[in-house]
Design a protein around this motif. Structure first.
Motif, PDB file in Angstrom:
ATOM      1  N   LYS A  92      23.776  -2.912  35.152  1.00  0.00           N
ATOM      2  CA  LYS A  92      22.937  -3.320  35.657  1.00  0.00           C
ATOM      3  C   LYS A  92      21.672  -2.882  36.919  1.00  0.00           C
ATOM      4  O   LYS A  92      20.939  -2.703  36.966  1.00  0.00           O
ATOM      5  N   LYS A  93      22.904  -3.211  37.445  1.00  0.00           N
ATOM      6  CA  LYS A  93      22.341  -3.069  39.033  1.00  0.00           C
ATOM      7  C   LYS A  93      22.528  -1.364  39.628  1.00  0.00           C
ATOM      8  O   LYS A  93      21.949  -1.632  40.674  1.00  0.00           O
ATOM      9  N   THR A  94      23.109  -0.542  39.020  1.00  0.00           N
ATOM     10  CA  THR A  94      22.977   0.325  39.336  1.00  0.00           C
ATOM     11  C   THR A  94      21.852   1.164  39.170  1.00  0.00           C
ATOM     12  O   THR A  94      21.263   2.098  39.251  1.00  0.00           O
ATOM     13  N   PHE A  95      21.219   0.766  38.027  1.00  0.00           N
ATOM     14  CA  PHE A  95      20.050   1.521  37.646  1.00  0.00           C
ATOM     15  C   PHE A  95      18.780   0.363  38.161  1.00  0.00           C
ATOM     16  O   PHE A  95      17.466   1.500  38.081  1.00  0.00           O
ATOM     17  N   THR A  96      19.137  -0.601  38.431  1.00  0.00           N
ATOM     18  CA  THR A  96      17.672  -1.014  38.989  1.00  0.00           C
ATOM     19  C   THR A  96      17.847  -0.516  40.066  1.00  0.00           C
ATOM     20  O   THR A  96      16.761  -0.356  41.525  1.00  0.00           O
ATOM     21  N   ALA A  99      15.676   2.887  39.929  1.00  0.00           N
ATOM     22  CA  ALA A  99      13.959   2.928  39.359  1.00  0.00           C
ATOM     23  C   ALA A  99      13.991   2.136  41.089  1.00  0.00           C
ATOM     24  O   ALA A  99      12.430   2.784  41.268  1.00  0.00           O
ATOM     25  N   ALA A 100      14.444   1.833  42.270  1.00  0.00           N
ATOM     26  CA  ALA A 100      14.059   1.528  43.500  1.00  0.00           C
ATOM     27  C   ALA A 100      13.534   2.783  44.304  1.00  0.00           C
ATOM     28  O   ALA A 100      12.365   2.774  44.461  1.00  0.00           O
ATOM     29  N   ALA A 101      14.791   3.382  43.852  1.00  0.00           N
ATOM     30  CA  ALA A 101      15.192   4.647  44.575  1.00  0.00           C
ATOM     31  C   ALA A 101      13.730   5.578  43.646  1.00  0.00           C
ATOM     32  O   ALA A 101      13.035   6.306  45.223  1.00  0.00           O
ATOM     33  N   ASP A 127      19.645   8.979  47.297  1.00  0.00           N
ATOM     34  CA  ASP A 127      19.821   7.919  46.478  1.00  0.00           C
ATOM     35  C   ASP A 127      20.088   8.253  44.924  1.00  0.00           C
ATOM     36  O   ASP A 127      20.761   7.662  44.002  1.00  0.00           O
ATOM     37  N   GLN A 128      18.453   8.830  44.531  1.00  0.00           N
ATOM     38  CA  GLN A 128      18.617   9.182  43.258  1.00  0.00           C
ATOM     39  C   GLN A 128      20.044   9.655  42.679  1.00  0.00           C
ATOM     40  O   GLN A 128      20.407   9.949  41.679  1.00  0.00           O
ATOM     41  N   ASP A 129      20.083  10.748  43.339  1.00  0.00           N
ATOM     42  CA  ASP A 129      21.575  11.543  42.979  1.00  0.00           C
ATOM     43  C   ASP A 129      22.786  11.332  43.045  1.00  0.00           C
ATOM     44  O   ASP A 129      23.314  10.673  41.919  1.00  0.00           O
ATOM     45  N   SER A 130      23.067  10.551  44.019  1.00  0.00           N
ATOM     46  CA  SER A 130      24.026   9.766  43.974  1.00  0.00           C
ATOM     47  C   SER A 130      24.399   8.219  42.770  1.00  0.00           C
ATOM     48  O   SER A 130      25.099   7.951  41.711  1.00  0.00           O
ATOM     49  N   LEU A 131      23.284   7.905  42.562  1.00  0.00           N
ATOM     50  CA  LEU A 131      22.930   6.673  41.785  1.00  0.00           C
ATOM     51  C   LEU A 131      23.248   7.105  40.069  1.00  0.00           C
ATOM     52  O   LEU A 131      23.568   6.052  39.265  1.00  0.00           O
ATOM     53  N   MET A 132      22.124   8.013  39.864  1.00  0.00           N
ATOM     54  CA  MET A 132      22.530   8.583  38.381  1.00  0.00           C
ATOM     55  C   MET A 132      23.829   9.250  38.588  1.00  0.00           C
ATOM     56  O   MET A 132      23.513   8.878  36.827  1.00  0.00           O
ATOM     57  N   LYS A 134      26.309   8.131  39.251  1.00  0.00           N
ATOM     58  CA  LYS A 134      27.143   6.590  38.748  1.00  0.00           C
ATOM     59  C   LYS A 134      26.990   6.207  37.596  1.00  0.00           C
ATOM     60  O   LYS A 134      27.366   5.730  36.704  1.00  0.00           O
ATOM     61  N   PHE A 135      25.682   6.460  37.837  1.00  0.00           N
ATOM     62  CA  PHE A 135      25.327   5.708  36.262  1.00  0.00           C
ATOM     63  C   PHE A 135      25.533   6.172  34.892  1.00  0.00           C
ATOM     64  O   PHE A 135      26.283   5.057  34.159  1.00  0.00           O
TER      65      PHE A 135
END
Length: 147
Positions: A92-96, A99-101, A127-132, A134-135
């Protein structure tokens, strides 16, 4: 106090799969617009793009952000099986954050003067690359554990 409602691992996986599919569809829809903008950035031609093209890219980015925010809200509202609660909280935290990125990237486009706040754009892209990444790892762990 109301009892918490838990779902079966199969229900959870199905619900999660539906949310992921909607985000994947949005990503596929916005990808050609991102590529067009990226090509213009690399060629230093953003200011020379037809105004309608730049505006269309901005609209598509905003629409993708709306899908990602909706997906984030759905993920945040999902009930998780007890054994997946910790993984679900992390996801949840990662996807939130993801979305912000995406929203930061959309906000980096200045339609009025057809320019891009490049620092904000590049940071959002990273940020989007690393967060996706991780997600997707978190989703794989969740689905492996659920089944």
């Amino acid at each position: 106090m109301a009892k918490m409602k838990f779902v079966s691992p199969q229900q959870y996986a199905t619900n999660l799969g539906q949310v992921i599919q909607s985000t994947e569809d949005a990503g596929n829809k916005v990808a050609p617009f991102f590529e067009k903008l990226d090509d213009a950035i690399k060629a230093d031609q953003v200011a020379d793009m037809p105004k309608a093209d730049f505006q269309e890219i901005s609209v598509e980015f905003d629409e993708a952000v709306a899908v990602y925010k909706d997906a984030s809200a759905k993920i945040n509202a999902m009930a998780a099986p007890v054994r997946l609660m910790g993984l679900h909280q992390s996801m949840k935290k990662t996807f939130t954050e993801y979305a912000a990125a995406t929203e930061a990237m959309a906000e980096s486009l200045n339609v009025a003067d057809q320019s891009i706040y490049m620092d904000k754009f590049k940071q959002s892209e990273a940020d989007q690359d690393s967060l996706m990444e991780k997600f997707l790892v978190q989703v794989r762990r969740i689905l492996t554990t659920a089944m």
